[in-house]
Design a protein around this motif. Structure first.
Motif, PDB file in Angstrom:
ATOM      1  N   CYS A 114       0.842  -1.194   0.000  1.00 14.70           N
ATOM      2  CA  CYS A 114       0.000   0.000   0.000  1.00 14.70           C
ATOM      3  C   CYS A 114       0.879   1.247   0.000  1.00 14.70           C
ATOM      4  O   CYS A 114       1.973   1.258   0.562  1.00 14.70           O
ATOM      5  N   ARG A 157      -2.639  -1.064  -3.256  1.00 15.76           N
ATOM      6  CA  ARG A 157      -3.578  -0.053  -2.775  1.00 15.76           C
ATOM      7  C   ARG A 157      -2.914   1.316  -2.701  1.00 15.76           C
ATOM      8  O   ARG A 157      -1.805   1.442  -2.200  1.00 15.76           O
ATOM      9  N   CYS A 196      -3.675   4.700  -0.912  1.00 13.35           N
ATOM     10  CA  CYS A 196      -4.491   5.323   0.130  1.00 13.35           C
ATOM     11  C   CYS A 196      -4.165   6.808   0.141  1.00 13.35           C
ATOM     12  O   CYS A 196      -3.219   7.252   0.814  1.00 13.35           O
TER      13      CYS A 196
END
Length: 390
Positions: free
Chosen positions: A55, A192, A194
């Motif tokens: 992430c 991911r 974020c």
């Protein structure tokens, strides 16, 4: 997302891709602080190496700071006299860039148009001989050309200087399009992003954010000029500071500049979109945002003198960004002193886009195998001392 010509020349889908945020995971095998070009490249090469559950965390969109405010120049040869120990990394990065369009399925406006570094005086002309020898000795191509050849290569130039140093293999790209292509590929691999998430604190095995904590097996800090603000919680802060640079463009023009051109003070090139861009100031003003009218006027004065056909045209877009400048002018790449699974990749100054692929490859090697074949000793974070208690 800031204002720059790169974002203004993206299509709606590309802008959406760069701003779309995923849910924050509770755990990650690798958590990357920073979704600029370095962070994206590290995630890409980590995923190539088989890493999963990655992430990226960023307080803004992807490419929101220096990565979306640069010139998009791949000037490996022109920069080679200043590269020193970075030369092998620059050569490796140039090769990786040549592979990327096919691997990403996007050309991101990558063009090897060449670069002309103007020589204004006879003294500079004499000095340029040693410069060309040094560039060629580093493994790149360069040659001196006189005023007549310069006029043939770049007809739009006004009164011709004495000549130029010609770097035929230098390139330009669109960092916004490259970033969007990287993000798209990362999402296909379940990485991911974020975004709009502030990193509050980084500690061993944990990244605390405004949306909650992430427990991470490995942490990579790629926060550009903000890196020391992130790492100080670990008791260690590299001497990296922001240096502001300003750029501007005219409205789109018919084909005019054939090469990137470096004048006495600034550099100029033409985008695929037709905009003619220029600038490259160096300002030690901390994190002071925005542009300075006098600086923009200075850029336009030189631009209009070099390319008379642009004289009188309005400035369509002006912007600035914070280059992460390390005090010894070398990036900081490797493991944070005193930390087992915390790494840093920052301080690239004006070479962030140029060195992003090789930086990503190095960090992927270090994180997945514990070593790299590339020579990174001079970039070791430990050169700035060990960590102290936070």
């Amino acid at each position: 997302m800031q204002t720059s010509i790169w974002f203004e020349t993206l299509n709606e889908e590309q802008r959406r891709v760069l701003g779309l945020s995923d849910a924050l995971p509770r755990t990650a095998d690798v958590a990357i602080v920073g979704a600029g070009m370095i962070g994206l490249a590290c995630a890409y090469y980590l995923s190539n190496a088989g890493a999963s559950n990655i992430c990226l965390v960023d307080r803004d969109t992807a490419l929101a700071e220096a990565s979306g405010a640069n010139a998009g120049g791949l000037w490996f040869a022109q920069q080679s006299p200043k590269l020193g120990p970075l030369t092998p990394l620059a050569i490796a990065s140039a090769r990786l860039f040549d592979e990327l369009p096919a691997r990403l399925g996007s050309d991101f406006d990558l063009r090897h148009t060449g670069l002309l570094e103007l020589v204004a005086t006879e003294q500079e002309w004499r000095q340029s001989e040693a410069r060309v020898a040094g560039v060629c000795g580093a493994g790149f191509r360069a040659e001196r050309i006189g005023a007549e050849e310069l006029r043939r290569l770049e007809p739009a130039l006004g009164p011709s200087p004495a000549g130029a140093v010609f770097y035929p293999e230098e390139g330009q790209l669109h960092p916004g399009k490259l970033g969007a292509a990287l993000v798209q590929r990362l999402r296909e691999r379940n990485v991911r992003l974020c975004l709009h998430t502030e990193v509050v604190r980084v500690g061993p095995g944990r990244v605390e954010t405004s949306r909650g904590p992430v427990d991470a097996g490995t942490i990579l800090i790629a926060a550009g000029a903000w890196t020391p603000l992130v790492t100080r919680a670990l008791g260690w802060a590299p001497p990296i500071k922001p240096v502001r640079g300003q750029l501007l463009t005219t409205p789109p023009q018919p084909p005019l500049l054939r090469h990137t051109v470096i004048g006495r003070h600034y550099y100029y090139w033409q985008l695929v979109s037709g905009h003619v861009a220029g600038g490259g100031t160096l300002e030690d003003v901390g994190f002071e945002q925005g542009t300075n009218p006098q600086d923009l006027a200075d850029i336009r004065q030189e631009m209009d003198a070099l390319f008379p056909r642009l004289s009188g045209l309005p400035t369509a877009c002006a912007w600035s960004g914070f280059r992460p400048c390390c005090e010894d002018l070398r990036p900081v790449i490797g493991r944070v002193p005193g930390q087992e699974r915390v790494y840093v990749a920052a301080g690239h100054f004006k070479k962030g886009v140029m060195l992003s692929p090789v930086t990503g490859k190095i960090l992927a090697d270090l994180i997945t195998t514990g070593k790299t074949d590339l020579p990174i000793g001079p970039l070791d974070p430990a050169r700035f001392g060990a960590a102290a208690p936070a």
